[in-house]
Motif scaffolding. Sequence first.
Motif, PDB file in Angstrom:
ATOM      1  N   MET A   1       0.681  -1.380  -0.528  1.00  0.00           N
ATOM      2  CA  MET A   1      -0.123  -0.390   0.205  1.00  0.00           C
ATOM      3  C   MET A   1       0.432   1.500  -0.119  1.00  0.00           C
ATOM      4  O   MET A   1       0.624   2.121  -0.230  1.00  0.00           O
ATOM      5  CB  MET A   1      -1.084   0.310   0.979  1.00  0.00           C
ATOM      6  N   ILE A   2       1.707   1.191   0.306  1.00  0.00           N
ATOM      7  CA  ILE A   2       2.755   2.142   0.503  1.00  0.00           C
ATOM      8  C   ILE A   2       4.131   2.405  -0.259  1.00  0.00           C
ATOM      9  O   ILE A   2       4.771   1.148   0.299  1.00  0.00           O
ATOM     10  CB  ILE A   2       3.307   2.884   2.075  1.00  0.00           C
TER      11      ILE A   2
ATOM     12  N   GLN B   1       8.925   4.832  -2.216  1.00  0.00           N
ATOM     13  CA  GLN B   1       9.756   6.512  -2.203  1.00  0.00           C
ATOM     14  C   GLN B   1       8.262   6.854  -0.287  1.00  0.00           C
ATOM     15  O   GLN B   1       8.151   8.583  -1.057  1.00  0.00           O
ATOM     16  CB  GLN B   1       8.870   7.420  -3.170  1.00  0.00           C
ATOM     17  N   GLY B   2       7.376   6.565  -0.085  1.00  0.00           N
ATOM     18  CA  GLY B   2       6.524   6.750   0.595  1.00  0.00           C
ATOM     19  C   GLY B   2       5.382   7.454   0.586  1.00  0.00           C
ATOM     20  O   GLY B   2       4.543   7.863   1.081  1.00  0.00           O
ATOM     21  N   TRP B   3       4.762   7.276  -0.327  1.00  0.00           N
ATOM     22  CA  TRP B   3       3.445   7.718  -1.243  1.00  0.00           C
ATOM     23  C   TRP B   3       2.564   6.159  -0.791  1.00  0.00           C
ATOM     24  O   TRP B   3       3.080   5.345  -1.388  1.00  0.00           O
ATOM     25  CB  TRP B   3       3.985   8.286  -2.453  1.00  0.00           C
ATOM     26  N   LEU B   4       1.192   6.485  -0.792  1.00  0.00           N
ATOM     27  CA  LEU B   4       0.282   5.448  -1.049  1.00  0.00           C
ATOM     28  C   LEU B   4       0.330   5.335  -1.959  1.00  0.00           C
ATOM     29  O   LEU B   4      -0.257   6.140  -2.859  1.00  0.00           O
ATOM     30  CB  LEU B   4      -0.727   5.973  -0.520  1.00  0.00           C
ATOM     31  N   GLN B   5      -0.195   3.947  -2.392  1.00  0.00           N
ATOM     32  CA  GLN B   5      -0.369   3.942  -4.332  1.00  0.00           C
ATOM     33  C   GLN B   5      -2.319   4.370  -4.234  1.00  0.00           C
ATOM     34  O   GLN B   5      -1.915   4.766  -5.811  1.00  0.00           O
ATOM     35  CB  GLN B   5      -0.030   1.999  -4.029  1.00  0.00           C
ATOM     36  N   ASN B   6      -3.328   4.661  -3.617  1.00  0.00           N
ATOM     37  CA  ASN B   6      -4.215   3.976  -3.526  1.00  0.00           C
ATOM     38  C   ASN B   6      -4.774   5.764  -3.011  1.00  0.00           C
ATOM     39  O   ASN B   6      -6.218   5.958  -2.621  1.00  0.00           O
ATOM     40  CB  ASN B   6      -5.256   3.667  -3.076  1.00  0.00           C
ATOM     41  N   ALA B   7      -3.693   6.491  -2.986  1.00  0.00           N
ATOM     42  CA  ALA B   7      -4.120   7.934  -2.970  1.00  0.00           C
ATOM     43  C   ALA B   7      -3.979   8.803  -3.612  1.00  0.00           C
ATOM     44  O   ALA B   7      -3.134   9.019  -4.588  1.00  0.00           O
ATOM     45  CB  ALA B   7      -3.570   8.587  -1.442  1.00  0.00           C
ATOM     46  N   ILE B   8      -4.820   9.674  -4.162  1.00  0.00           N
ATOM     47  CA  ILE B   8      -4.758  10.972  -4.963  1.00  0.00           C
ATOM     48  C   ILE B   8      -3.001  11.488  -4.553  1.00  0.00           C
ATOM     49  O   ILE B   8      -3.610  12.200  -3.114  1.00  0.00           O
ATOM     50  CB  ILE B   8      -5.601  12.226  -5.262  1.00  0.00           C
TER      51      ILE B   8
ATOM     52  N   GLU C   1       2.761  -1.212   9.968  1.00  0.00           N
ATOM     53  CA  GLU C   1       3.484  -2.413   8.530  1.00  0.00           C
ATOM     54  C   GLU C   1       4.925  -2.095   8.227  1.00  0.00           C
ATOM     55  O   GLU C   1       5.928  -2.073   8.452  1.00  0.00           O
ATOM     56  CB  GLU C   1       2.309  -3.020   7.743  1.00  0.00           C
ATOM     57  N   HIS C   2       4.822  -0.343   7.191  1.00  0.00           N
ATOM     58  CA  HIS C   2       6.282  -0.006   6.913  1.00  0.00           C
ATOM     59  C   HIS C   2       7.048   1.037   7.819  1.00  0.00           C
ATOM     60  O   HIS C   2       8.147   0.717   7.838  1.00  0.00           O
ATOM     61  CB  HIS C   2       5.288   1.429   6.189  1.00  0.00           C
ATOM     62  N   TYR C   3       6.376   1.379   9.180  1.00  0.00           N
ATOM     63  CA  TYR C   3       6.998   2.357   9.770  1.00  0.00           C
ATOM     64  C   TYR C   3       6.376   0.981  11.801  1.00  0.00           C
ATOM     65  O   TYR C   3       5.995   1.625  11.802  1.00  0.00           O
ATOM     66  CB  TYR C   3       7.238   3.819  10.159  1.00  0.00           C
ATOM     67  N   PRO C   4       7.479   0.130  11.494  1.00  0.00           N
ATOM     68  CA  PRO C   4       7.313  -1.057  13.010  1.00  0.00           C
ATOM     69  C   PRO C   4       7.762   0.193  13.994  1.00  0.00           C
ATOM     70  O   PRO C   4       6.959  -0.671  15.107  1.00  0.00           O
ATOM     71  CB  PRO C   4       8.525  -1.852  12.568  1.00  0.00           C
ATOM     72  N   SER C   5       8.250   1.354  14.400  1.00  0.00           N
ATOM     73  CA  SER C   5       7.938   2.120  15.281  1.00  0.00           C
ATOM     74  C   SER C   5       6.812   2.319  16.092  1.00  0.00           C
ATOM     75  O   SER C   5       6.621   2.946  16.882  1.00  0.00           O
ATOM     76  CB  SER C   5       9.227   3.081  14.994  1.00  0.00           C
ATOM     77  N   ILE C   6       5.879   2.597  14.802  1.00  0.00           N
ATOM     78  CA  ILE C   6       4.450   3.664  15.675  1.00  0.00           C
ATOM     79  C   ILE C   6       3.631   2.382  15.882  1.00  0.00           C
ATOM     80  O   ILE C   6       3.191   1.323  14.621  1.00  0.00           O
ATOM     81  CB  ILE C   6       3.665   3.786  13.820  1.00  0.00           C
ATOM     82  N   ASN C   7       3.095   1.990  16.440  1.00  0.00           N
ATOM     83  CA  ASN C   7       2.205   1.176  17.961  1.00  0.00           C
ATOM     84  C   ASN C   7       0.678   1.429  17.969  1.00  0.00           C
ATOM     85  O   ASN C   7       0.527   2.968  17.848  1.00  0.00           O
ATOM     86  CB  ASN C   7       3.069   0.494  18.244  1.00  0.00           C
ATOM     87  N   ILE C   8      -0.172   1.153  18.490  1.00  0.00           N
ATOM     88  CA  ILE C   8      -1.478   1.673  19.048  1.00  0.00           C
ATOM     89  C   ILE C   8      -0.953   2.276  20.308  1.00  0.00           C
ATOM     90  O   ILE C   8      -2.004   3.183  20.249  1.00  0.00           O
ATOM     91  CB  ILE C   8      -2.611   0.517  19.630  1.00  0.00           C
ATOM     92  N   GLY C   9       0.198   2.207  20.874  1.00  0.00           N
ATOM     93  CA  GLY C   9       0.292   3.303  22.416  1.00  0.00           C
ATOM     94  C   GLY C   9       1.268   4.760  21.140  1.00  0.00           C
ATOM     95  O   GLY C   9       1.102   5.198  21.903  1.00  0.00           O
ATOM     96  N   ARG C  10       1.528   4.553  20.167  1.00  0.00           N
ATOM     97  CA  ARG C  10       2.041   5.364  19.600  1.00  0.00           C
ATOM     98  C   ARG C  10       1.321   5.812  18.333  1.00  0.00           C
ATOM     99  O   ARG C  10       1.555   7.125  17.481  1.00  0.00           O
ATOM    100  CB  ARG C  10       3.713   5.288  18.907  1.00  0.00           C
ATOM    101  N   ILE C  11      -0.216   6.009  18.977  1.00  0.00           N
ATOM    102  CA  ILE C  11      -1.027   6.975  17.903  1.00  0.00           C
ATOM    103  C   ILE C  11      -2.186   8.059  18.949  1.00  0.00           C
ATOM    104  O   ILE C  11      -2.128   7.629  20.002  1.00  0.00           O
ATOM    105  CB  ILE C  11      -1.961   6.059  17.266  1.00  0.00           C
TER     106      ILE C  11
ATOM    107  N   LEU D   1      -9.195   5.203   7.750  1.00  0.00           N
ATOM    108  CA  LEU D   1      -7.987   5.671   8.553  1.00  0.00           C
ATOM    109  C   LEU D   1      -7.346   4.483   9.084  1.00  0.00           C
ATOM    110  O   LEU D   1      -6.659   4.397   9.368  1.00  0.00           O
ATOM    111  CB  LEU D   1      -8.117   6.498   9.677  1.00  0.00           C
ATOM    112  N   SER D   2      -8.588   3.510   9.019  1.00  0.00           N
ATOM    113  CA  SER D   2      -8.019   1.727  10.189  1.00  0.00           C
ATOM    114  C   SER D   2      -7.544   1.890   9.080  1.00  0.00           C
ATOM    115  O   SER D   2      -5.928   1.308   9.532  1.00  0.00           O
ATOM    116  CB  SER D   2      -8.725   1.277  10.307  1.00  0.00           C
ATOM    117  N   ALA D   3      -7.664   1.167   8.073  1.00  0.00           N
ATOM    118  CA  ALA D   3      -6.439   0.666   6.691  1.00  0.00           C
ATOM    119  C   ALA D   3      -4.918   1.170   6.305  1.00  0.00           C
ATOM    120  O   ALA D   3      -4.016   0.872   6.248  1.00  0.00           O
ATOM    121  CB  ALA D   3      -7.410   0.832   5.100  1.00  0.00           C
ATOM    122  N   VAL D   4      -5.323   2.809   6.434  1.00  0.00           N
ATOM    123  CA  VAL D   4      -3.748   3.866   6.410  1.00  0.00           C
ATOM    124  C   VAL D   4      -3.156   3.057   7.829  1.00  0.00           C
ATOM    125  O   VAL D   4      -1.924   3.494   7.856  1.00  0.00           O
ATOM    126  CB  VAL D   4      -4.037   5.191   6.045  1.00  0.00           C
ATOM    127  N   THR D   5      -4.068   3.160   8.226  1.00  0.00           N
ATOM    128  CA  THR D   5      -2.958   2.981  10.004  1.00  0.00           C
ATOM    129  C   THR D   5      -1.794   1.580  10.181  1.00  0.00           C
ATOM    130  O   THR D   5      -0.960   1.776  10.084  1.00  0.00           O
ATOM    131  CB  THR D   5      -3.684   3.244  11.560  1.00  0.00           C
TER     132      THR D   5
END
Length: 181
Positions: A1-2, A5-12, A142-152, A133-137
């Motif tokens: 999905m990302i 280069q750090g861009w979402l494939q399904n975003a404008i 997955e792409h940035y493993p340092s982000i978890n539920i506790g870091r939202i 938002l859930s799908a992007v999160t």
Amino acid sequence: MINQQGWLQNAICKPSPNYNERPEGTPVSLLVIHNISLPPGEFGGKYICDFFVNCLNPAEHPYFETISDLKVSAHLLIQRDGELVQFVSFDDRAWHAGNSCYEGAGNCNDFAIGIELEGTDDIPYTEDQYRALSAVTLALMEHYPSINIGRIVGHSDIAPDRKTDPGPAFDWPHYLSSLET
């Protein structure tokens, strides 16, 4: 999905000039949820995108005169219908958090991703927005493993003296429960 280069494939994709590189060696480790509506309390239209790419015409609404000179951005906007618009690569530093602090670390833009929901503090967000938002999160986690539920967090959590978003209308339990697998 990302992509690489750090861009979402399904975003404008609407690249903003309002970004720079993150400090070298700084991992992406925080997700910040914001809200925005332009004009305030109104949804739809081109104004949010215009604002983040420095094309907001101050003559189109009296409120725009007060913000048209600001140079800000977010990584991603989730519109009311769930459509995604990306302004800055997740790998780069968008200018969304301003004067902010998380767990003693200032300047959250250095290590955070900013997602704007088209909305206000007191109008419920749409189910389409929560799904997107859930799908992007999940993709970000997955792409940035340092982000978890506790870091939202909300913008109000990192700038409590200045900001109130995403506000009481944001259903944190609903959103966070959608991330549990």
